[in-house]
Write an enzyme that holds these catalytic residues in place. Sequence first.
Site, PDB file in Angstrom:
ATOM      1  N   SER A  22       0.963   9.997   1.449  1.00 10.19           N
ATOM      2  CA  SER A  22       2.123   9.901   2.033  1.00 10.19           C
ATOM      3  C   SER A  22       2.756  11.304   2.435  1.00 10.19           C
ATOM      4  CB  SER A  22       3.394   8.909   1.387  1.00 10.19           C
ATOM      5  OG  SER A  22       4.232   8.756   2.022  1.00 10.19           O
ATOM      6  N   ASP A  70      -1.439  -1.187   4.446  1.00 10.22           N
ATOM      7  CA  ASP A  70      -0.418  -0.223   4.544  1.00 10.22           C
ATOM      8  C   ASP A  70       0.245  -0.119   6.158  1.00 10.22           C
ATOM      9  OD1 ASP A  70       1.359   1.841   4.690  1.00 10.22           O
ATOM     10  OD2 ASP A  70      -0.037   3.417   4.060  1.00 10.22           O
ATOM     11  N   HIS A 115       1.770   0.311   1.101  1.00  3.97           N
ATOM     12  CA  HIS A 115       1.676   1.904   1.207  1.00  3.97           C
ATOM     13  C   HIS A 115       1.732   2.346  -0.346  1.00  3.97           C
ATOM     14  CE1 HIS A 115       2.531   5.944   2.543  1.00  3.97           C
ATOM     15  NE2 HIS A 115       3.605   5.788   1.838  1.00  3.97           N
TER      16      HIS A 115
END
Length: 386
Positions: free
Chosen positions: A158, A323, A356
């Site tokens: 991320s 995601d 995610h």
Amino acid sequence: MTAPALPADSVGIVTPEKLAFHGPLSLDCGRILPRFDLMVETYGTLNAQASNAVLICHALSSDHHAAGYHSPSDRKPGWWDVMIGPGKPIDTRRFFVVCCNNIGGCKGSTGPASTDPESGERYGPDFPIVTVRDWVRAQALLADRLGIRRWAAVAGGSLGGMQALQWAMDYPERIAHAVVIAAAPRLSAQNIAFNEVARQAIRTDPEFHDGRYYQHGTVPRRGLMLARMLGHITYLSDESMGSKFGRELREGKLGYNFDTEFQVESYLRYQGQAFVDRFDANTYLLITKTLDYFDPAAEHGHDLAAACRQARARFLVVSFTSDWRFSPARSREIVQALVAADRPVTYGEITADQGHDSFLMPIPDYLRTLSAYFDRVHQEIAAHAR
């Protein structure tokens, strides 16, 4: 009562260290931090050539505690313990692993809750806006302090993956491999919108006091809780929420009121309340802005391939099918830019239902992918040592 034995593949009990940096740090916003602290954890042993160091970059709400336990009674290990430890993909028998809480954080590094040396008061909303590039500058100073001239790899998921990408562009001679997981080359309008809603939830809380809630002895609990609940929804997939909660009722029947009736409501409220007790609201505002501002292609005419031509590292880019916050299409943008820039890149798209948050999970294909890649990193280190 005897504490349970730690897992054999754990790095064990770890102790964070706060490192003080007394020189000024110039920031992209035009301001200067006259000094700053970084809270750091390390795992494994740095070899004689200082060639086996791996930097782990944390995401929005994580920190320096990436692996192991702070005490035998800890219920949970560090946030990336599935990846770091003896026999794990980032094997601490091979690598010296470093993770720091970035500036602007709230886990010991200099941030909004820290004391401003000029005023003697907490920075609060006066703490400068920081960028991913600012973080990388501070991490480079950390590498200097640790005697690490070149990272064997910089890795993260991320926002951590964005830092790995920035490292490869800003310090091309100081990084051999960049591992970019569940990231994007810049935020979409939708992602910026999610961040703005979260910020407004905090800023409109009556207890926020324009960011000076420290002086009022209070915390914008409701706003920070709502921000976390919103964020948590975006980290999960519809599939994972459906399989975990479905439409299950807490009491088995409808109550025809606005109390917490569905299990998913209870889960989100719990996550929001727990977050308030461990995170600072001003830091949340700050780091969501850091996310919004990330766009390394901007100064290259918005040509990501041109930005990638600065890099000299080898890349591993990983995405996850479910995601939707940073979809596989965003990772493929990075891959396509690297290919256009003639940079070596390996891409893995992992089938996963966890959304995610998949980058934090022990998904077998994901573990195998990172294990194989870090085997290659280790082999390169060993070859150079001969």
